[in-house]
Design a protein around this motif. Structure first.
Motif, PDB file in Angstrom:
ATOM      1  N   LEU A   1       0.797  -1.230   0.000  1.00 20.60           N
ATOM      2  CA  LEU A   1       0.000   0.000   0.000  1.00 20.60           C
ATOM      3  C   LEU A   1       0.827   1.276   0.000  1.00 20.60           C
ATOM      4  CD1 LEU A   1      -2.892  -0.967   2.453  1.00 20.60           C
ATOM      5  CD2 LEU A   1      -2.749  -1.300  -0.020  1.00 20.60           C
ATOM      6  N   LEU A   2       1.831   1.340  -0.845  1.00 19.04           N
ATOM      7  CA  LEU A   2       2.558   2.584  -1.021  1.00 19.04           C
ATOM      8  C   LEU A   2       1.570   3.690  -1.400  1.00 19.04           C
ATOM      9  CD1 LEU A   2       5.329   4.105  -1.410  1.00 19.04           C
ATOM     10  CD2 LEU A   2       5.080   3.512  -3.845  1.00 19.04           C
ATOM     11  N   PRO A   3       1.551   4.813  -0.666  1.00 13.41           N
ATOM     12  CA  PRO A   3       0.628   5.907  -1.025  1.00 13.41           C
ATOM     13  C   PRO A   3       0.872   6.395  -2.448  1.00 13.41           C
ATOM     14  CG  PRO A   3       1.550   6.257   1.168  1.00 13.41           C
ATOM     15  CD  PRO A   3       2.314   5.118   0.560  1.00 13.41           C
ATOM     16  N   ARG A   4      -0.168   6.408  -3.244  1.00  8.55           N
ATOM     17  CA  ARG A   4      -0.009   6.766  -4.656  1.00  8.55           C
ATOM     18  C   ARG A   4       0.265   8.256  -4.851  1.00  8.55           C
ATOM     19  NH1 ARG A   4      -1.700   3.585  -8.844  1.00  8.55           N
ATOM     20  NH2 ARG A   4      -2.776   5.323  -9.880  1.00  8.55           N
ATOM     21  N   THR A   5       0.090   9.050  -3.793  1.00  3.80           N
ATOM     22  CA  THR A   5       0.344  10.479  -3.906  1.00  3.80           C
ATOM     23  C   THR A   5       1.769  10.858  -3.495  1.00  3.80           C
ATOM     24  OG1 THR A   5      -0.745  10.666  -1.742  1.00  3.80           O
ATOM     25  CG2 THR A   5      -2.043  11.243  -3.688  1.00  3.80           C
ATOM     26  N   VAL A   6       2.585   9.885  -3.121  1.00  8.22           N
ATOM     27  CA  VAL A   6       3.991  10.162  -2.832  1.00  8.22           C
ATOM     28  C   VAL A   6       4.710  10.509  -4.142  1.00  8.22           C
ATOM     29  CG1 VAL A   6       6.186   9.096  -2.184  1.00  8.22           C
ATOM     30  CG2 VAL A   6       4.189   8.785  -0.736  1.00  8.22           C
ATOM     31  N   LYS A   7       5.366  11.668  -4.142  1.00  5.73           N
ATOM     32  CA  LYS A   7       6.107  12.110  -5.324  1.00  5.73           C
ATOM     33  C   LYS A   7       7.515  12.530  -4.916  1.00  5.73           C
ATOM     34  CE  LYS A   7       2.351  11.643  -7.784  1.00  5.73           C
ATOM     35  NZ  LYS A   7       2.198  10.466  -8.655  1.00  5.73           N
ATOM     36  N   PRO A   8       8.530  12.050  -5.631  1.00  8.54           N
ATOM     37  CA  PRO A   8       8.440  11.039  -6.686  1.00  8.54           C
ATOM     38  C   PRO A   8       8.244   9.652  -6.085  1.00  8.54           C
ATOM     39  CG  PRO A   8      10.723  11.629  -6.302  1.00  8.54           C
ATOM     40  CD  PRO A   8       9.911  12.548  -5.430  1.00  8.54           C
ATOM     41  N   ALA A   9       7.515   8.819  -6.785  1.00  4.20           N
ATOM     42  CA  ALA A   9       7.291   7.459  -6.309  1.00  4.20           C
ATOM     43  C   ALA A   9       8.584   6.662  -6.449  1.00  4.20           C
ATOM     44  CB  ALA A   9       6.185   6.791  -7.122  1.00  4.20           C
ATOM     45  N   PRO A  10       8.935   5.871  -5.440  1.00  2.98           N
ATOM     46  CA  PRO A  10      10.151   5.055  -5.551  1.00  2.98           C
ATOM     47  C   PRO A  10      10.007   4.025  -6.662  1.00  2.98           C
ATOM     48  CG  PRO A  10       8.847   4.387  -3.645  1.00  2.98           C
ATOM     49  CD  PRO A  10       8.218   5.641  -4.169  1.00  2.98           C
ATOM     50  N   SER A  11      11.082   3.759  -7.351  1.00  6.50           N
ATOM     51  CA  SER A  11      11.027   2.858  -8.497  1.00  6.50           C
ATOM     52  C   SER A  11      10.659   1.440  -8.095  1.00  6.50           C
ATOM     53  CB  SER A  11      12.381   2.853  -9.227  1.00  6.50           C
ATOM     54  OG  SER A  11      13.422   2.444  -8.344  1.00  6.50           O
ATOM     55  N   HIS A  12      11.010   1.039  -6.858  1.00 13.47           N
ATOM     56  CA  HIS A  12      10.743  -0.333  -6.434  1.00 13.47           C
ATOM     57  C   HIS A  12       9.308  -0.522  -5.946  1.00 13.47           C
ATOM     58  CE1 HIS A  12      11.152   1.468  -2.468  1.00 13.47           C
ATOM     59  NE2 HIS A  12      12.406   1.796  -2.743  1.00 13.47           N
ATOM     60  N   ARG A  13       8.581   0.576  -5.732  1.00 14.37           N
ATOM     61  CA  ARG A  13       7.167   0.541  -5.323  1.00 14.37           C
ATOM     62  C   ARG A  13       6.965  -0.078  -3.944  1.00 14.37           C
ATOM     63  NH1 ARG A  13       4.596   4.176  -7.560  1.00 14.37           N
ATOM     64  NH2 ARG A  13       2.646   3.114  -7.036  1.00 14.37           N
ATOM     65  N   ARG A  14       8.004  -0.207  -3.180  1.00 15.14           N
ATOM     66  CA  ARG A  14       7.877  -0.751  -1.825  1.00 15.14           C
ATOM     67  C   ARG A  14       7.493   0.357  -0.858  1.00 15.14           C
ATOM     68  NH1 ARG A  14      13.180  -2.716   1.360  1.00 15.14           N
ATOM     69  NH2 ARG A  14      13.407  -0.444   1.405  1.00 15.14           N
ATOM     70  N   ASN A  15       6.489   0.102  -0.056  1.00 16.60           N
ATOM     71  CA  ASN A  15       6.113   1.043   0.988  1.00 16.60           C
ATOM     72  C   ASN A  15       7.068   0.894   2.176  1.00 16.60           C
ATOM     73  OD1 ASN A  15       4.656   3.023   2.299  1.00 16.60           O
ATOM     74  ND2 ASN A  15       2.905   1.717   2.757  1.00 16.60           N
ATOM     75  N   GLU A  16       7.281   1.972   2.898  1.00 17.39           N
ATOM     76  CA  GLU A  16       8.146   1.969   4.078  1.00 17.39           C
ATOM     77  C   GLU A  16       7.496   2.783   5.190  1.00 17.39           C
ATOM     78  OE1 GLU A  16      12.137   3.261   3.707  1.00 17.39           O
ATOM     79  OE2 GLU A  16      12.515   2.204   1.812  1.00 17.39           O
ATOM     80  N   PRO A  17       7.858   2.510   6.446  1.00 15.64           N
ATOM     81  CA  PRO A  17       7.306   3.296   7.551  1.00 15.64           C
ATOM     82  C   PRO A  17       7.569   4.791   7.452  1.00 15.64           C
ATOM     83  CG  PRO A  17       8.245   1.276   8.393  1.00 15.64           C
ATOM     84  CD  PRO A  17       8.615   1.344   6.936  1.00 15.64           C
ATOM     85  N   MET A  18       8.621   5.197   6.738  1.00 16.80           N
ATOM     86  CA  MET A  18       8.891   6.637   6.629  1.00 16.80           C
ATOM     87  C   MET A  18       7.753   7.383   5.947  1.00 16.80           C
ATOM     88  SD  MET A  18      11.729   7.111   3.618  1.00 16.80           S
ATOM     89  CE  MET A  18      11.432   6.635   1.912  1.00 16.80           C
ATOM     90  N   TYR A  19       6.929   6.684   5.165  1.00 16.04           N
ATOM     91  CA  TYR A  19       5.826   7.340   4.476  1.00 16.04           C
ATOM     92  C   TYR A  19       4.622   7.569   5.381  1.00 16.04           C
ATOM     93  CZ  TYR A  19       8.503   6.416   0.244  1.00 16.04           C
ATOM     94  OH  TYR A  19       9.497   6.386  -0.701  1.00 16.04           O
ATOM     95  N   LEU A  20       4.722   7.178   6.643  1.00 15.38           N
ATOM     96  CA  LEU A  20       3.638   7.450   7.585  1.00 15.38           C
ATOM     97  C   LEU A  20       3.395   8.956   7.690  1.00 15.38           C
ATOM     98  CD1 LEU A  20       1.774   5.785   9.479  1.00 15.38           C
ATOM     99  CD2 LEU A  20       3.313   6.422  11.342  1.00 15.38           C
ATOM    100  N   ALA A  21       4.458   9.739   7.632  1.00 14.00           N
ATOM    101  CA  ALA A  21       4.305  11.193   7.702  1.00 14.00           C
ATOM    102  C   ALA A  21       3.464  11.714   6.545  1.00 14.00           C
ATOM    103  CB  ALA A  21       5.682  11.861   7.708  1.00 14.00           C
ATOM    104  N   HIS A  22       3.630  11.130   5.377  1.00 15.83           N
ATOM    105  CA  HIS A  22       2.834  11.539   4.211  1.00 15.83           C
ATOM    106  C   HIS A  22       1.357  11.197   4.438  1.00 15.83           C
ATOM    107  CE1 HIS A  22       2.035  12.373  -0.053  1.00 15.83           C
ATOM    108  NE2 HIS A  22       1.244  11.304  -0.014  1.00 15.83           N
ATOM    109  N   ILE A  23       1.095  10.024   4.985  1.00 15.55           N
ATOM    110  CA  ILE A  23      -0.284   9.621   5.246  1.00 15.55           C
ATOM    111  C   ILE A  23      -0.930  10.576   6.250  1.00 15.55           C
ATOM    112  CG2 ILE A  23      -1.742   7.786   6.201  1.00 15.55           C
ATOM    113  CD1 ILE A  23       0.372   5.780   5.152  1.00 15.55           C
ATOM    114  N   VAL A  24      -0.187  10.957   7.281  1.00  9.93           N
ATOM    115  CA  VAL A  24      -0.724  11.889   8.278  1.00  9.93           C
ATOM    116  C   VAL A  24      -1.074  13.225   7.638  1.00  9.93           C
ATOM    117  CG1 VAL A  24      -0.157  13.206  10.349  1.00  9.93           C
ATOM    118  CG2 VAL A  24       0.432  10.801  10.223  1.00  9.93           C
ATOM    119  N   GLU A  25      -0.242  13.708   6.740  1.00  9.39           N
ATOM    120  CA  GLU A  25      -0.526  14.978   6.069  1.00  9.39           C
ATOM    121  C   GLU A  25      -1.817  14.895   5.258  1.00  9.39           C
ATOM    122  OE1 GLU A  25       2.970  15.692   3.815  1.00  9.39           O
ATOM    123  OE2 GLU A  25       4.209  16.204   5.577  1.00  9.39           O
TER     124      GLU A  25
END
Length: 279
Positions: A215-239
């Protein structure tokens, strides 16, 4: 922001080559604690091992996801009960029902679900016990029916990775259950309805999670090439969540952290100030 990721599948083999770096990136993004999901007979002990290796930062759940329900034997049940004896294991599950994929037959799913609810009931005294970390997809009626058999016998209940309907959400909230929101919120194809629904979740029932590596957030830019979600993207979800709820990001972050800490009974991180711990 001090954030808690309540659902990270850090035992997944996609993290084997850089798990330490993944954890450092999470810290750098404000994630101070994580609950490592145990979702199978193989990975639940691994989640405990990770938590024991990172005391105060990582915690674990222990359970068997409905996809793996066919492996839920009497021996497996004994193993899950033994894992619950460890203080680093802070919840029973991930368990529940999943009729979307039916990787395990539905009777096996219901049996494994009921047996794990019995573990939670056996560990609860007067309704106080380890919380439940639950999964439900396309199985709402049966899910609620099984849960109804355990009314008054369980500790706190959290339905993780909520992606369902308004009816499902209010069925959970009417029972004072907690709800976990993931990057599904950021999926314009499947998650648009969540943009409105999350406004209805009380702050003391709302928790956040990545469910990484999924469940990598699709609004993360730029999207990582490997498409792997990571805990660091929790901040993006909170925003994104704060914007949809009409809240300041700091408010959403502090409330979700407080709620998660109370739900799982997590200690404040050793590096936090007293003010941070209160948030």
């Amino acid at each position: 922001m001090n954030l808690i990721d309540i659902g990270a599948n850090l035992t997944h083999d996609s993290f084997d080559h850089d798990r330490d770096a993944v954890m450092q990136r999470a810290r750098d993004a404000g994630v101070v604690q994580m609950v490592v999901t145990g979702a199978s007979r193989e990975h639940s002990p691994q989640a405990l091992a990770l938590a024991r290796a990172h005391p105060g930062e990582l915690f674990a759940t222990a359970g068997v996801h409905p996809h793996h329900a066919s492996e839920y034997t009497a021996e497996c049940d004994a193993e899950m009960r033994a894992l619950q004896q460890h203080p680093e294991v802070v919840a029973v599950g991930e368990c529940g029902l999943d009729y979307f994929r039916d990787f395990s037959p539905r009777p096996a799913q219901r049996r494994a679900f009921e047996m794990q609810l019995q573990i939670a009931a056996d560990f609860a005294v007067d309704g106080v016990g380890k919380p439940l970390f639950l999964h439900q997809r396309d199985a709402h009626a049966d899910f609620m029916g099984v849960m109804g058999e355990f009314d008054g016998r369980l500790g706190p209940v959290g339905v993780h990775c909520f992606t369902g309907s308004r009816e499902e959400l209010f069925d959970y909230l009417d029972r004072d259950w907690h709800v976990g929101i993931t990057g599904w919120l950021c999926d314009e194809r499947r998650g648009l309805h969540l943009r409105e629904l999350v406004k209805n979740i009380p702050a003391n029932r709302l928790m956040i999670e990545t469910d990484s590596p999924y469940l990598l957030p699709r609004t993360v830019k730029p999207a990582p090439s490997h498409r792997r979600n990571e805990p660091m993207y929790l901040a993006h979800i909170v925003e994104e969540l704060a914007r949809d709820r009409g809240e300041d990001v700091a408010v959403t972050a502090a409330n979700s952290t407080r709620t998660a800490r109370e739900f799982f009974r997590l200690p404040a991180p050793a590096t936090s100030t007293l003010a941070d711990a209160a948030g």
